[in-house]
Design an enzyme around this catalytic site. Sequence first.
Site, PDB file in Angstrom:
ATOM      1  N   GLY A  16       0.834  -1.200   0.000  1.00  0.00           N
ATOM      2  CA  GLY A  16       0.000   0.000   0.000  1.00  0.00           C
ATOM      3  C   GLY A  16       0.857   1.234   0.000  1.00  0.00           C
ATOM      4  CB  THR A  48       5.530  -4.313   1.763  1.00  0.00           C
ATOM      5  OG1 THR A  48       5.888  -3.144   1.018  1.00  0.00           O
ATOM      6  CG2 THR A  48       5.524  -5.516   0.834  1.00  0.00           C
ATOM      7  CB  VAL A  49       0.891  -7.357   3.563  1.00  0.00           C
ATOM      8  CG1 VAL A  49       0.418  -8.501   4.462  1.00  0.00           C
ATOM      9  CG2 VAL A  49       0.279  -6.037   4.034  1.00  0.00           C
ATOM     10  CE  LYS A  93      -1.024  -2.997   6.895  1.00  0.00           C
ATOM     11  NZ  LYS A  93      -2.103  -2.028   7.216  1.00  0.00           N
ATOM     12  CG  ASP A 127      -9.356   2.913   2.666  1.00  0.00           C
ATOM     13  OD1 ASP A 127      -9.916   3.218   1.595  1.00  0.00           O
ATOM     14  OD2 ASP A 127      -8.198   2.466   2.724  1.00  0.00           O
TER      15      ASP A 127
END
Length: 469
Positions: free
Chosen positions: A23, A27-28, A44, A134
């Site tokens: 995102g 980063t996941v 994450k 969101d």
Amino acid sequence: MAGPGWGPPRLDGFILTERLGSGTYATVYKAYAKKDTREVVAIKCVAKKSLNKASVENLLTEIEILKGIRHPHIVQLKDFQWDSDNIYLIMEFCAGGDLSRFIHTRRILPEKVARVFMQHALQFLHERSISHLDLKPQNILLSSLEKPHLKLADFGFAQHMSPWDEKHVLRGSPLYMAPEMVCQRQYDARVDLWSVGVILYEALFGQPPFASRSFTELEEKIRSNRVIELPLRPPLSRDCRDLLQRLLERDPSRRISFEDFFAHPWVDLEHMPSGESLARATALVVQAVKKDQDGDAAAALSLYCQALDFFVPALHYEVDAQRKEAIKAKVGQYVSRAEELKVIVSSSNQALLRQGTSARDLLREMARDKPRLLAALEVASAATAKEEEAGGEQDALGLYQHGLGELLVLLAAEPPGRRRELLHTEVQNLMARAEYLKEQVKMRESRWAAETLDKEGLSESVRSSCTLQ
């Protein structure tokens, strides 16, 4: 720390493997615990050097909110760590990917699947005055593909909202963002309901209502005052169309409220699969059997139908194969008895229908000076005619409800006398017809759902509709 092209970073106690997504500031990765359990988790990773003040606040908000939440439909934060380079959020791993991928691989979702996508999680958040801000298909994860449970994720934008909050910060993804956010007006928790409407629209029709080739085109569509038209295909139930139109209301003051959303007949939280479904079904069956023994066929039929409304979610919820087969066998017996009672009740209802028609003719004669009453009686006659058509139950039910709405208003204003007595009888007859039809529609849907669960060799989409919770 390893750079973006050098693979995942190292973290004590875990082996980080494939990248699941990235995102704005995180980063996941999929990871395995080094302990004996070899537990699979999602980690994450947030690079400290990428953090500005806003992203630090977002991250702290996410940690604070997720630390305090334990819910089957919200992704669990198991732990968080940090080192000199990164901050790590160790999350529950969801093997089924996200709802966006799930929708796109199937093109569209059946209405029954779309219905259950995240009511419980939304209700849970609303009760605690938490707004997600969101909501989008990418932030709704599936626990697995075999028997997926939906999990709400990514609370980086979430806020504890009060009705008097004034927010002017642009948050979330524009495609799913409420008009009042895009136009930078004051907004509140109702922005999540708009996002739910957009996600539902995408699930049912295959693309969001404001699908655009550029951000300029998207912004123009969102800022427009045009009413959002719902496609005619695939056909949807009246309740589903009503909910979508009330969710996708541009003016937040006219948009459906959270209370009305959760009470809406299409959402139907009462009949969501749960550990209580079987007990509630059994209690209703006990009452149905007693009414049946007492010779009250109409009451028994109604109770059997109510029981079926809970037996089907009980079948969804049950994981033990042997217990599931036992429930199916019982449901088969109750459906058969309900069909027998339906014949008995239908016969007496036909007599009621004939009686009601002759009384309506007399009332029509006495209402020649009342055009509004005559019009309402015409609607009642149209409902009766529609009911006698094959497959016309749903349309007839809508006409009965419309006619009753008018007649109840007229009854309240009618002075005492013979016409009032006939009008009162007409209202009672129509109510009885409407209730009877409701039971027929319910029983047909419950029977269809029970039979669907019992069939072998289901297609993937039908199998999904039977398992998605």
